[in-house]
Write a protein that holds these residues in place. Structure first.
Motif, short mmCIF file in Angstrom:
data_model
loop_
_atom_site.label_atom_id
_atom_site.label_comp_id
_atom_site.label_asym_id
_atom_site.label_seq_id
_atom_site.Cartn_x
_atom_site.Cartn_y
_atom_site.Cartn_z
N UNK A 295 -21.92 37.08 9.54
CA UNK A 295 -20.84 37.91 9.00
C UNK A 295 -19.81 37.00 8.33
N UNK A 296 -19.41 37.35 7.11
CA UNK A 296 -18.46 36.55 6.36
C UNK A 296 -17.72 37.44 5.37
N UNK A 297 -16.90 36.84 4.52
CA UNK A 297 -16.16 37.56 3.49
C UNK A 297 -15.86 36.61 2.35
N UNK A 298 -14.55 36.42 2.06
CA UNK A 298 -14.05 35.42 1.12
C UNK A 298 -14.28 35.81 -0.34
N UNK A 299 -15.50 36.13 -0.71
CA UNK A 299 -15.80 36.54 -2.08
C UNK A 299 -15.80 38.07 -2.12
N UNK A 300 -14.69 38.65 -2.51
CA UNK A 300 -14.53 40.10 -2.44
C UNK A 300 -15.62 40.83 -3.23
N UNK A 301 -15.99 40.25 -4.38
CA UNK A 301 -16.98 40.90 -5.23
C UNK A 301 -18.39 40.88 -4.62
N UNK A 302 -18.57 40.06 -3.58
CA UNK A 302 -19.89 39.93 -2.97
C UNK A 302 -20.14 40.90 -1.83
N UNK A 303 -19.23 41.83 -1.61
CA UNK A 303 -19.36 42.81 -0.52
C UNK A 303 -20.74 43.46 -0.50
N UNK A 304 -21.36 43.47 0.70
CA UNK A 304 -22.66 44.10 0.84
C UNK A 304 -23.52 43.39 1.86
N UNK A 305 -24.80 43.76 1.90
CA UNK A 305 -25.73 43.28 2.92
C UNK A 305 -26.98 42.72 2.25
N UNK A 306 -27.46 41.59 2.75
CA UNK A 306 -28.73 41.02 2.30
C UNK A 306 -29.43 40.42 3.50
N UNK A 307 -30.68 39.98 3.31
CA UNK A 307 -31.45 39.38 4.40
C UNK A 307 -32.08 38.07 3.95
N UNK A 308 -32.18 37.15 4.91
CA UNK A 308 -32.96 35.93 4.71
C UNK A 308 -34.15 36.01 5.66
N UNK A 309 -35.34 36.02 5.12
CA UNK A 309 -36.53 36.13 5.96
C UNK A 309 -37.04 34.74 6.35
N UNK A 310 -37.45 34.62 7.61
CA UNK A 310 -37.98 33.36 8.13
C UNK A 310 -39.45 33.54 8.50
N UNK A 311 -40.22 32.49 8.37
CA UNK A 311 -41.63 32.48 8.80
C UNK A 311 -42.40 33.65 8.22
N UNK A 318 -29.64 38.78 8.98
CA UNK A 318 -28.96 39.76 8.15
C UNK A 318 -27.60 39.19 7.77
N UNK A 319 -27.37 39.02 6.47
CA UNK A 319 -26.11 38.48 5.95
C UNK A 319 -25.20 39.62 5.53
N UNK A 320 -23.99 39.62 6.06
CA UNK A 320 -23.05 40.72 5.82
C UNK A 320 -21.77 40.19 5.22
N UNK A 321 -21.55 40.45 3.93
CA UNK A 321 -20.24 40.19 3.33
C UNK A 321 -19.40 41.43 3.57
N UNK A 322 -18.48 41.31 4.50
CA UNK A 322 -17.72 42.48 4.98
C UNK A 322 -16.33 42.58 4.35
N UNK A 323 -16.13 41.98 3.17
CA UNK A 323 -14.82 42.00 2.53
C UNK A 323 -14.31 43.43 2.38
N UNK A 324 -13.18 43.72 2.99
CA UNK A 324 -12.63 45.07 2.94
C UNK A 324 -11.88 45.33 1.64
N UNK A 325 -11.25 44.29 1.11
CA UNK A 325 -10.50 44.44 -0.14
C UNK A 325 -11.38 44.15 -1.35
N UNK A 326 -11.06 44.82 -2.43
CA UNK A 326 -11.71 44.55 -3.71
C UNK A 326 -11.07 43.32 -4.34
N UNK A 327 -11.53 42.99 -5.53
CA UNK A 327 -11.01 41.82 -6.23
C UNK A 327 -9.50 41.88 -6.43
N UNK A 328 -8.97 43.09 -6.61
CA UNK A 328 -7.52 43.24 -6.82
C UNK A 328 -6.79 43.63 -5.54
N UNK A 329 -7.36 43.27 -4.39
CA UNK A 329 -6.69 43.39 -3.09
C UNK A 329 -6.36 44.83 -2.70
N UNK A 330 -7.31 45.73 -2.95
CA UNK A 330 -7.18 47.10 -2.47
C UNK A 330 -8.27 47.34 -1.43
#
Length: 343
Positions: A295-311, A318-330
């Motif tokens: 779970x991370x944030x920092x890049x507001x525009x990257x909000x969403x979910x992706x996966x890295x598969x192993x083996x 499961x990678x979760x960009x949980x940024x609550x604010x948009x690029x303009x801090x809303x």
């Protein structure tokens, strides 16, 4: 978040205006996007009312709230754990930390709140703040006071800085179960008293099963505020040197919380020609640790979910960009929900 991509070595002054520069709408989710999410992961509005079973944990993920959230404009759904991946203030003042703590305390429907700092929490990075406080604050504030506010806040608030925390699911759920039993007992009313004086009792609330079954150990969280350097904000490190921080992530970590993303996952800045700004050293450490969730944030525009598969897809992170604010801090990006089975 990164204001824009680094184009010179001269530090850029922090932004002073957090109002939206243009109208924005919440991210629209097509039906196929909802179904594309990994199992037991949901956008807040699409999560089922109940967990798969009483002995599961529900985790709500948010980040980059920047003192913009309250009960009216950003409802947080009921859960067992909240994880906040940093940038909870605008400019890292003690007053803004107080405001954030007050908001967390208002979330009485979530017993545990795990928090890590981000680059905007300048006062929490002691060495950085000693050198650069004048760039952000008109008067110097006390680092230790700010840290102690978070560490002693109570109300289930857990502040982490390059350290672990284990969520004892059995204990947490049993405590919640006991509270529900107590509340249910208040709904027991006398329906009828017959001539023998024996009361027929009517229980309005359904019985709540003890949810401890199946639990052997807890979910291990490890959290860090660090990210690759940019414009001399807090918790920045030179690219290539972050591996000295990431090597401390325990290999048995279940849920990794970092403020910034790993490279190629929730780290694109569209206005800079789709440039990936995530941390390559963090991605390399993920290949070793392989947590269930990152779970991370920092890049507001990257909000969403992706996966890295192993083996070959036998398991994944499961990678979760949980940024609550948009690029303009809303605060228009909804929380992301994860249901966790007994462990």
């Amino acid at each position: 978040m990164f204001p824009s991509i680094l184009k010179s070595s001269k530090p850029k002054p922090p932004p002073q205006n957090f109002r939206a520069s243009r109208p924005e709408q919440p991210v629209e989710l097509a039906e196929q996007d909802v179904w594309a999410l990994p199992p037991n992961v949901y956008w807040a509005a699409t999560a089922p009312a109940n967990k798969p079973a009483p002995n599961w944990l529900r985790m709500v993920c948010i980040s980059d709230t920047h003192n913009t959230t309250d009960a009216n404009n950003y409802p947080v759904p009921e859960a067992d754990i909240l994880v906040h991946a940093g940038d909870f203030t605008k400019m890292g003042t003690t007053a803004q930390i107080d405001q954030f703590i007050c908001w967390l305390k208002s979330l009485t429907h979530i017993p545990i709140k795990v928090v890590v700092a981000g680059n905007h929490e300048v006062i929490l990075d002691k060495e950085f703040y000693e050198k650069h406080w004048h760039r952000f604050h008109t008067t110097k504030e006390d680092h230790e006071t700010a840290v102690n506010k978070l560490k002693s806040a109570g109300h289930g608030i857990i502040y982490l800085n390059n350290e672990p925390y284990t969520v004892d699911g059995a204990k947490l759920l049993h405590k919640k179960h006991q509270k529900q039993k107590k509340q249910s007992s208040t709904n027991i009313t006398t329906k009828h008293v017959d001539t023998t004086g024996v009361a027929d009792m009517d229980i309005d609330a359904p019985a709540v099963l003890d949810p401890r079954e199946g639990w052997v150990e807890g979910y291990r969280i490890w959290a860090s505020p660090w990210q690759p350097e940019f414009w001399e904000w807090a918790f920045n490190e030179v690219r290539g040197k972050l591996k000295d921080i990431w090597k401390h992530i325990p290999e048995d970590t279940d849920i990794l919380m970092t403020h910034g993303p790993p490279k190629y996952h929730g780290d694109i800045v569209p206005q800079d020609k789709e440039l990936h700004v995530g941390c390559e050293e963090l991605l390399e450490r993920l290949k070793v640790v392989r947590p269930l969730y990152h779970v991370f944030g920092h890049i507001h525009q990257g909000y969403g979910v992706s996966e890295i598969e192993w083996d070959g897809g036998s398991h994944s992170t499961v990678c979760i960009n949980a940024s609550s604010c948009t690029e303009s801090y809303r605060p228009l990006n909804r929380p992301i929900i994860v249901d966790l089975p007994p462990k």
